[in-house]
Design an enzyme around this catalytic site. Structure first.
Site, short mmCIF file in Angstrom:
data_model
loop_
_atom_site.label_atom_id
_atom_site.label_comp_id
_atom_site.label_asym_id
_atom_site.label_seq_id
_atom_site.Cartn_x
_atom_site.Cartn_y
_atom_site.Cartn_z
N HIS A 125 0.84 -1.21 0.00
CA HIS A 125 0.00 0.00 0.00
C HIS A 125 0.87 1.25 0.00
CE1 HIS A 125 -2.76 -2.95 2.12
NE2 HIS A 125 -3.50 -2.56 1.10
N ARG A 168 -3.47 -10.36 4.46
CA ARG A 168 -3.86 -11.68 4.98
C ARG A 168 -2.66 -12.53 5.39
NH1 ARG A 168 -8.29 -10.94 0.95
NH2 ARG A 168 -10.24 -11.02 2.14
#
Ligand code: PAF
Length: 295
Positions: free
Chosen positions: A39, A189
């Site tokens: 990100h 995740r």
């Protein structure tokens, strides 16, 4: 850095920025939070190319299936804000579900053609949820550019198709996959993985790397199916790997590739469960110009 929770406050801030400088370039990075270096790379790309960088953090219930990880999706607001600050983000839009969906939505955006395979097949309704929330976010922010990571290569194909079909005035900027030093693709995740699952998950990037080398070395003779099979076998060498799919398709059309075409980009995409955690990874490669073998 300004943090806003309401759509109306965000719109006012954006309006003020555009009034102060009509030529302002607004870069937008939509996320579901629990930010990592992947990100951060999107925010950095936006920072380089735009005057105002807006990050959204919203875990979108519409894109989770009934048995998926919506309830336990990892969250860490403090760390997200630290990463946003470090990357020079100007505005964080952090709405509640009740702000984005005050009433059950009666309008869904559904993209066909690129959503039938890969994660679209394993996660029915997922891309309708993604396309719907991304449309809402693009309408709210009205950015000049929006940044998406290529780990979710199918998501990028879906969003590019949607933006094209609906004439949404934004440039979609796909950004390269960011990996851990040992090759594991960054994902929110990854925190679910046990130590052993994490170790065995390295088989994904290794298998994709082997496929790339093999295609380079044997491009005259190897067929798409043979290449796909080598990836399957490599992944199956990890005892904990439970394959959801290993597919070789054209990119970004995501159509089956039975023979090598001319100058086509292909994607080798994998989704594999390690315990309860489903990981995805992919490589986009240039297909050989022609094929001698297609068994
Ligand atoms: O890639 C994600 O994090 C999500 O799918 C997105 C694009 C933010 C939409 O919820």
């Amino acid at each position: 850095m300004q943090i806003v929770h309401q759509i109306e406050s965000l719109r006012q801030l954006i309006k003020a920025n555009r009034a102060a400088n009509p030529a302002v370039r607004i870069g937008f990075v939509p996320t579901m939070g629990f930010l990592h270096r992947g990100h951060a790379s999107l925010l950095e790309a936006a920072r380089k190319e735009c005057d105002v960088v807006i990050l959204s953090i919203f875990v979108n219930p519409l894109q989770f299936g009934p048995n998926e990880d919506l309830e336990r999706y990892p969250r860490d607001e403090e760390r997200d804000m630290a990463i946003a600050r470090e990357t020079g983000t100007d505005i964080v839009f952090f709405p509640q579900v009740s702000e984005m969906y005050p009433k059950p939505t009666r309008t869904m955006v559904s993209v066909s053609g690129v959503t039938e395979r890969l994660c679209g097949a394993s996660r029915p309704g997922h891309f309708d949820g993604v396309a719907t929330v991304v449309t809402k976010l693009l309408n709210i922010v009205q950015p000049d550019k929006a940044y998406f990571g290529m780990k979710d290569a199918q998501q990028v194909a879906v969003i590019e198709q949607m933006v094209y079909d609906l004439n949404i005035p934004v440039t979609i900027v796909p950004c390269p996959i960011v990996r851990e030093e040992d090759g594991l693709a960054m994902s929110s995740r990854n925190v679910y993985l046990s130590e052993e699952e994490r170790r065995q998950a390295l088989v994904l990037s290794a298998a994709l790397e082997e496929a790339e080398s093999l295609l380079e070395a044997r491009k005259e003779t190897i067929s798409p199916e043979q290449l796909r099979q080598t990836v399957v076998r490599h992944i199956q060498s990890a005892p904990l790997a439970d394959i959801d799919y290993v597919e070789l398709l054209s990119y970004p059309d995501l159509a089956p590739v039975d023979f090598w075409g001319s100058d086509e980009r292909i994607i080798i995409a994998v989704a594999v469960r390690f315990g309860a955690t489903r990981l995805i990874d992919n490589r986009i490669l240039h297909a050989p110009v022609a094929s001698l073998s297609h068994s």
